[in-house]
Scaffold this motif. Structure first.
Motif, PDB file in Angstrom:
ATOM      1  N   GLY A  10      28.698  45.631  57.129  1.00  0.00           N
ATOM      2  CA  GLY A  10      29.926  45.538  57.895  1.00  0.00           C
ATOM      3  C   GLY A  10      30.561  44.165  57.857  1.00  0.00           C
ATOM      4  N   ARG A  11      29.750  43.129  57.803  1.00  0.00           N
ATOM      5  CA  ARG A  11      30.298  41.774  57.731  1.00  0.00           C
ATOM      6  C   ARG A  11      31.102  41.596  56.445  1.00  0.00           C
ATOM      7  NH1 ARG A  11      26.855  36.051  57.452  1.00  0.00           N
ATOM      8  NH2 ARG A  11      28.549  34.830  56.493  1.00  0.00           N
ATOM      9  N   PHE A  12      30.565  42.092  55.335  1.00  0.00           N
ATOM     10  CA  PHE A  12      31.293  41.950  54.069  1.00  0.00           C
ATOM     11  C   PHE A  12      32.610  42.727  54.113  1.00  0.00           C
ATOM     12  CE2 PHE A  12      32.293  43.432  49.755  1.00  0.00           C
ATOM     13  CZ  PHE A  12      32.499  42.208  49.135  1.00  0.00           C
ATOM     14  N   VAL A  13      32.591  43.933  54.662  1.00  0.00           N
ATOM     15  CA  VAL A  13      33.823  44.717  54.788  1.00  0.00           C
ATOM     16  C   VAL A  13      34.851  43.948  55.603  1.00  0.00           C
ATOM     17  CG1 VAL A  13      34.844  46.818  55.747  1.00  0.00           C
ATOM     18  CG2 VAL A  13      32.673  46.945  54.489  1.00  0.00           C
ATOM     19  N   ASP A  14      34.413  43.336  56.699  1.00  0.00           N
ATOM     20  CA  ASP A  14      35.326  42.548  57.531  1.00  0.00           C
ATOM     21  C   ASP A  14      35.884  41.359  56.760  1.00  0.00           C
ATOM     22  OD1 ASP A  14      34.985  44.243  59.667  1.00  0.00           O
ATOM     23  OD2 ASP A  14      33.465  42.999  60.658  1.00  0.00           O
ATOM     24  N   GLU A  15      35.057  40.750  55.899  1.00  0.00           N
ATOM     25  CA  GLU A  15      35.533  39.620  55.100  1.00  0.00           C
ATOM     26  C   GLU A  15      36.607  40.065  54.110  1.00  0.00           C
ATOM     27  OE1 GLU A  15      31.572  36.743  55.086  1.00  0.00           O
ATOM     28  OE2 GLU A  15      31.986  38.020  53.361  1.00  0.00           O
ATOM     29  N   VAL A  16      36.410  41.218  53.491  1.00  0.00           N
ATOM     30  CA  VAL A  16      37.418  41.749  52.561  1.00  0.00           C
ATOM     31  C   VAL A  16      38.724  42.005  53.313  1.00  0.00           C
ATOM     32  CG1 VAL A  16      38.023  43.662  51.031  1.00  0.00           C
ATOM     33  CG2 VAL A  16      35.706  42.721  50.990  1.00  0.00           C
ATOM     34  N   LYS A  17      38.620  42.601  54.492  1.00  0.00           N
ATOM     35  CA  LYS A  17      39.814  42.842  55.308  1.00  0.00           C
ATOM     36  C   LYS A  17      40.533  41.539  55.645  1.00  0.00           C
ATOM     37  CE  LYS A  17      38.274  46.985  57.836  1.00  0.00           C
ATOM     38  NZ  LYS A  17      37.859  47.480  59.175  1.00  0.00           N
ATOM     39  N   ALA A  18      39.763  40.485  55.887  1.00  0.00           N
ATOM     40  CA  ALA A  18      40.339  39.213  56.341  1.00  0.00           C
ATOM     41  C   ALA A  18      41.018  38.439  55.225  1.00  0.00           C
ATOM     42  CB  ALA A  18      39.250  38.351  56.972  1.00  0.00           C
ATOM     43  N   LEU A  19      40.714  38.764  53.970  1.00  0.00           N
ATOM     44  CA  LEU A  19      41.340  38.062  52.850  1.00  0.00           C
ATOM     45  C   LEU A  19      42.783  38.539  52.694  1.00  0.00           C
ATOM     46  CD1 LEU A  19      38.395  38.174  50.311  1.00  0.00           C
ATOM     47  CD2 LEU A  19      39.478  36.087  51.161  1.00  0.00           C
ATOM     48  N   GLU A  20      43.712  37.640  52.865  1.00  0.00           N
ATOM     49  CA  GLU A  20      45.129  38.012  52.836  1.00  0.00           C
ATOM     50  C   GLU A  20      45.664  37.980  51.411  1.00  0.00           C
ATOM     51  OE1 GLU A  20      47.051  35.520  55.695  1.00  0.00           O
ATOM     52  OE2 GLU A  20      45.768  36.216  57.330  1.00  0.00           O
ATOM     53  N   VAL A  21      45.076  38.856  50.583  1.00  0.00           N
ATOM     54  CA  VAL A  21      45.476  38.983  49.186  1.00  0.00           C
ATOM     55  C   VAL A  21      45.730  40.459  48.902  1.00  0.00           C
ATOM     56  CG1 VAL A  21      44.166  36.958  48.476  1.00  0.00           C
ATOM     57  CG2 VAL A  21      43.097  39.216  48.355  1.00  0.00           C
ATOM     58  N   ASP A  22      46.394  40.705  47.778  1.00  0.00           N
ATOM     59  CA  ASP A  22      46.740  42.082  47.430  1.00  0.00           C
ATOM     60  C   ASP A  22      45.711  42.733  46.525  1.00  0.00           C
ATOM     61  OD1 ASP A  22      49.676  42.312  48.522  1.00  0.00           O
ATOM     62  OD2 ASP A  22      49.514  40.347  47.580  1.00  0.00           O
ATOM     63  N   PHE A  23      45.161  41.946  45.582  1.00  0.00           N
ATOM     64  CA  PHE A  23      44.210  42.507  44.621  1.00  0.00           C
ATOM     65  C   PHE A  23      43.039  41.557  44.443  1.00  0.00           C
ATOM     66  CE2 PHE A  23      48.423  44.138  43.277  1.00  0.00           C
ATOM     67  CZ  PHE A  23      48.199  45.479  43.536  1.00  0.00           C
ATOM     68  N   ILE A  24      41.836  42.137  44.437  1.00  0.00           N
ATOM     69  CA  ILE A  24      40.612  41.378  44.208  1.00  0.00           C
ATOM     70  C   ILE A  24      39.952  41.956  42.963  1.00  0.00           C
ATOM     71  CG2 ILE A  24      38.421  40.595  45.151  1.00  0.00           C
ATOM     72  CD1 ILE A  24      39.518  41.170  47.952  1.00  0.00           C
ATOM     73  N   ALA A  25      39.863  41.133  41.910  1.00  0.00           N
ATOM     74  CA  ALA A  25      39.271  41.566  40.635  1.00  0.00           C
ATOM     75  C   ALA A  25      37.912  40.893  40.500  1.00  0.00           C
ATOM     76  CB  ALA A  25      40.186  41.190  39.473  1.00  0.00           C
ATOM     77  N   TYR A  26      36.859  41.610  40.864  1.00  0.00           N
ATOM     78  CA  TYR A  26      35.522  41.021  40.855  1.00  0.00           C
ATOM     79  C   TYR A  26      35.011  40.869  39.427  1.00  0.00           C
ATOM     80  CZ  TYR A  26      35.326  42.068  45.867  1.00  0.00           C
ATOM     81  OH  TYR A  26      35.583  42.125  47.211  1.00  0.00           O
ATOM     82  N   GLN A  27      34.546  39.649  39.106  1.00  0.00           N
ATOM     83  CA  GLN A  27      33.963  39.399  37.794  1.00  0.00           C
ATOM     84  C   GLN A  27      32.692  40.229  37.639  1.00  0.00           C
ATOM     85  OE1 GLN A  27      33.594  35.136  37.039  1.00  0.00           O
ATOM     86  NE2 GLN A  27      35.285  34.761  38.440  1.00  0.00           N
ATOM     87  N   ASP A  28      32.585  40.952  36.499  1.00  0.00           N
ATOM     88  CA  ASP A  28      31.370  41.757  36.325  1.00  0.00           C
ATOM     89  C   ASP A  28      30.176  40.901  35.905  1.00  0.00           C
ATOM     90  OD1 ASP A  28      31.650  41.335  33.555  1.00  0.00           O
ATOM     91  OD2 ASP A  28      32.031  43.439  33.086  1.00  0.00           O
ATOM     92  N   GLN A  29      30.423  39.687  35.430  1.00  0.00           N
ATOM     93  CA  GLN A  29      29.398  38.685  35.120  1.00  0.00           C
ATOM     94  C   GLN A  29      28.415  39.116  34.037  1.00  0.00           C
ATOM     95  OE1 GLN A  29      28.322  37.263  39.409  1.00  0.00           O
ATOM     96  NE2 GLN A  29      28.547  35.485  38.084  1.00  0.00           N
ATOM     97  N   VAL A  30      28.851  40.050  33.201  1.00  0.00           N
ATOM     98  CA  VAL A  30      28.019  40.449  32.061  1.00  0.00           C
ATOM     99  C   VAL A  30      28.091  39.387  30.970  1.00  0.00           C
ATOM    100  CG1 VAL A  30      27.680  42.181  30.259  1.00  0.00           C
ATOM    101  CG2 VAL A  30      28.210  42.902  32.594  1.00  0.00           C
ATOM    102  N   GLY A  31      29.284  38.829  30.757  1.00  0.00           N
ATOM    103  CA  GLY A  31      29.438  37.815  29.728  1.00  0.00           C
ATOM    104  C   GLY A  31      28.646  36.552  30.008  1.00  0.00           C
ATOM    105  N   VAL A  32      28.500  36.199  31.278  1.00  0.00           N
ATOM    106  CA  VAL A  32      27.753  34.985  31.637  1.00  0.00           C
ATOM    107  C   VAL A  32      26.267  35.276  31.826  1.00  0.00           C
ATOM    108  CG1 VAL A  32      29.742  33.846  32.667  1.00  0.00           C
ATOM    109  CG2 VAL A  32      28.263  35.268  34.111  1.00  0.00           C
ATOM    110  N   ASN A  33      25.855  36.499  31.481  1.00  0.00           N
ATOM    111  CA  ASN A  33      24.444  36.910  31.511  1.00  0.00           C
ATOM    112  C   ASN A  33      23.844  36.919  32.917  1.00  0.00           C
ATOM    113  OD1 ASN A  33      24.216  37.197  28.622  1.00  0.00           O
ATOM    114  ND2 ASN A  33      24.155  34.954  28.492  1.00  0.00           N
ATOM    115  N   ALA A  34      24.701  37.104  33.926  1.00  0.00           N
ATOM    116  CA  ALA A  34      24.197  37.229  35.295  1.00  0.00           C
ATOM    117  C   ALA A  34      23.937  38.688  35.666  1.00  0.00           C
ATOM    118  CB  ALA A  34      25.182  36.613  36.279  1.00  0.00           C
ATOM    119  N   SER A  35      24.555  39.622  34.934  1.00  0.00           N
ATOM    120  CA  SER A  35      24.357  41.057  35.167  1.00  0.00           C
ATOM    121  C   SER A  35      24.257  41.768  33.831  1.00  0.00           C
ATOM    122  CB  SER A  35      25.515  41.655  35.973  1.00  0.00           C
ATOM    123  OG  SER A  35      25.595  41.085  37.257  1.00  0.00           O
TER     124      SER A  35
END
Length: 314
Positions: free
Chosen positions: A191-216
């Motif tokens: 729930g805290r993370f959901v609230d943080e997403v709500k609080a971000l006053e932006v229109d689009f959030i493009a999460y890095q998949d981090q495959v290229g940097v070998n993190a995922s």
């Protein structure tokens, strides 16, 4: 049942890459681009299916890529005003370009922490950009290139920075704001993370998949993005994926093999509203392009992707 496939419909691009090594295969080429080269490259990217473009920055290390009255130093580029060149092309091609606001100072990545250093430029540069380029329809909004390093949750400093920047941008110019956080595999999907997403006053959030940097790994993206989908649905915000189409050759970015990129596309398509990539410029080139920039394998990645899109009927 046929699997849902989303095309890569957006990309980042830059006039000179912000990292001293990563853009080694294309920085020299883009430094030499003319306005016509930028127009040609934009047309090439649109032909590949791109309709959304995030410009990484309008300045880097205290020098601008456009004629500015605020920062007196400029990069020595062949094209007098590459920003105007891509916006003109954007108008002609009917696409959206989001202009990056960051990297004004050194160290570039600390604009949101080093307020005393960054604040003196911020409002004036936003105003100058709107005054100079606000008449271009393709100038659709803003990209905030200072990336959030999520460690379970969004850093509080980052949220304050984003919301302040968004407020400033919307008071002066286009309303749409995009961010692209990393650290997605560390998120606590509660729930805290959901609230943080709500609080971000932006229109689009493009999460890095981090495959290229070998993190995922591609197969891990099911777990990450299915939970992101649930969290964003609860927060009432669209979900984009920033698909990394690169791998590293030492410290330099080179095109990833398409077999891996295909896996990323196939997984992400199940969960997100839009796939954008980092980045077409330097890592993909249409065979025979008049504005080549990047590694020699970039034409193979382009062709493999084009064949895949045709096969998928997209």
């Amino acid at each position: 049942m046929k699997q849902k496939i989303l095309p890569i419909s957006g990309t980042w691009f830059d006039f000179h890459h912000c990292n001293p090594y990563e853009g080694d295969y294309w920085n020299h080429a883009t430094n030499q681009f003319t306005a016509q080269d930028w127009d040609s490259k934009m047309e090439e990217m649109v032909e590949a299916g791109m309709d959304t473009f995030m410009l990484l920055s309008v300045a880097l290390h205290g020098k601008t890529f456009y004629p500015s009255e605020i920062i007196k130093y400029r990069w020595n580029l062949i094209c007098e005003d590459p920003l105007e060149a891509v916006l003109k092309a954007g108008d002609r091609l009917n696409v959206n370009i989001y202009i990056g606001l960051g990297f004004f100072t050194t160290p570039a990545f600390h604009d949101f922490i080093d307020e005393n250093n960054a604040e003196r430029y911020r409002l004036d540069i936003i105003s100058e950009l709107v005054e100079r380029y606000g008449h271009y329809r393709s100038f659709a909004g803003w990209y905030l290139p200072v990336e959030a390093g999520i460690r379970g949750y969004y850093p509080e400093d980052y949220t304050r920075y984003v919301n302040k920047m968004s407020d400033q941008c919307r008071k002066i110019g286009p309303q749409t704001v995009i961010i692209a956080p990393y650290g997605t595999r560390t998120i606590h999907f509660d729930g805290r993370f959901v609230d943080e997403v709500k609080a971000l006053e932006v229109d689009f959030i493009a999460y890095q998949d981090q495959v290229g940097v070998n993190a995922s790994q591609p197969e891990e993206l099911h777990h990450i993005y299915s939970q992101l989908r649930e969290a964003h649905d609860k927060a009432g915000k669209p979900l984009w994926a920033d698909l990394e189409i690169f791998k590293f050759q030492g410290k330099v970015l080179v095109p990833a093999p398409f077999q891996r990129v295909r896996q990323q596309i196939e997984v992400l398509s199940n969960y997100v509203d839009k796939i954008v990539c980092y980045q077409y410029l330097g890592l993909m080139n249409k065979p025979g392009t008049l504005a080549f920039a990047g590694h020699e394998d970039s034409t193979k990645l382009y062709q493999d992707y084009a064949d895949f899109i045709k096969e998928a009927n997209l």
